[in-house]
Design an enzyme around this catalytic site. Sequence first.
Site, PDB file in Angstrom:
ATOM      1  N   ASP A   1      25.804  47.066  15.647  1.00  0.00           N
ATOM      2  CA  ASP A   1      25.520  46.846  14.221  1.00  0.00           C
ATOM      3  C   ASP A   1      24.010  46.693  14.057  1.00  0.00           C
ATOM      4  OD1 ASP A   1      27.076  45.448  11.532  1.00  0.00           O
ATOM      5  OD2 ASP A   1      24.964  45.012  11.824  1.00  0.00           O
TER       6      ASP A   1
ATOM      7  N   ASP B   1      26.140  51.204   8.949  1.00  0.00           N
ATOM      8  CA  ASP B   1      25.241  50.706   9.999  1.00  0.00           C
ATOM      9  C   ASP B   1      25.968  50.183  11.227  1.00  0.00           C
ATOM     10  OD1 ASP B   1      26.167  48.207   9.109  1.00  0.00           O
ATOM     11  OD2 ASP B   1      24.223  47.268   9.474  1.00  0.00           O
ATOM     12  N   GLU B   2      27.239  50.568  11.400  1.00  0.00           N
ATOM     13  CA  GLU B   2      27.893  50.084  12.615  1.00  0.00           C
ATOM     14  C   GLU B   2      28.869  51.092  13.207  1.00  0.00           C
ATOM     15  OE1 GLU B   2      30.881  46.705  11.654  1.00  0.00           O
ATOM     16  OE2 GLU B   2      29.434  46.793  10.019  1.00  0.00           O
TER      17      GLU B   2
END
Length: 359
Positions: A9, A108-109
């Site tokens: 992340d 974002d992960e």
Amino acid sequence: MQRIILHMDLDSFYASIEEKRKPEIAGKPVVICVFSGRTADSGAVATANYKARELGIKSGMPIMLARKRANSETVFLAYDIEFYREVSDRIMDLIETECDILEQASIDEAYMDVSLKAGSFENAARIAERIKEIIREQEGLTCSIGIGPNKLIAKMAGKMKKPDGLTIVREREVAAFMEKMPIEKIHGIGKKTAELLNDLDIKTADDLAKSSLLILEQRLGKNKARLMQDKARGIDDSPVEQRVAQQISRMKTLAEDSDDIETIYSTMRAMSPDIRKKIQKKQATFRTVSIITIDSKLETQTRSETISQTDDVELAMAAARSLLSKWLDENKGRKLRRVGIRVSNLEYGRKQKSLGDFL
Ligand code: DCP
Ligand code: CA
Ligand code: CA
């Protein structure tokens, strides 16, 4: 074979991207805002960097409240989702090759199955260090990584140390890792469920693991009761599943701001081999072509056109050129700083008929 799963992340993602591209704001509290436009400050905070969080500013908060908590150093910026998507796509591409299977879980992960590639937790830690290094060197961003025997543990491990953390929880450490965990911190247990469990005096994962399945079933229903109890025990058999991309895009900054169609189009052209390569690799076809324009005032616009399903990038380029020409007609006096091209509405594995099929 033991499973080894990584969860990556990125740290204060939108804010870190802005700090990277605007070096003059680095080190200051940075707040990324989604302005709703009704009044100057109406809207919500998308995220804040760690400096701004120290002031009590966080995601989801009204911008008005963030302004109250801000100090004189604090920088407020409007969010630029096209740009963040582009950085996200690039990062996913970069790290995909470091694992067996990559499942992007949000902008974002990502979960990464490294069971085969690593074979041991020690090697998985090395892979994690390499991923951090790649993202730092190529994009100037930091991320936090959790490693565990399943997705649930990997995700929760990653949260233990942020920013720029790396936390490893081996199979034999799962029980101790979960034991004291407050139930509202267990990934996948929502606020409502947590409140319901609190009413039953269930506070920690251990309480939940040891509570009567019968009572839980009465409160939560059969399937959910079992699922929640599995989570409390750190059990999660769900596989890391490669999600197919819904779009392929590339962006590029012009050598200098321009409103000349040939100059801009040649920059677009330069991106076509990359897009073609990706389409071939994925054996995809597309139906929608878009251009993304960012002018010298950093205002972003997107224009799209639908064509018939194809894998022919030349058709995309022709559509992109006509979209660009329209944009230039309708935005006289503006110059472009960056341009992007995107193909979407992807379909997979259905090869288009080629001339050969008719012969
Ligand atoms: N985001 C948003 N609105 C929210 C929460 C998040 O627009 N209410 C956006 C902004 C974030 C991005 O999603 O940068 C990723 O969300 P995260 O929850 O991962 O938060 P950050 O990456 O910003 O911070 P952290 O370092 O805690 O992961
Ligand atoms: Ca994040
Ligand atoms: Ca996230």
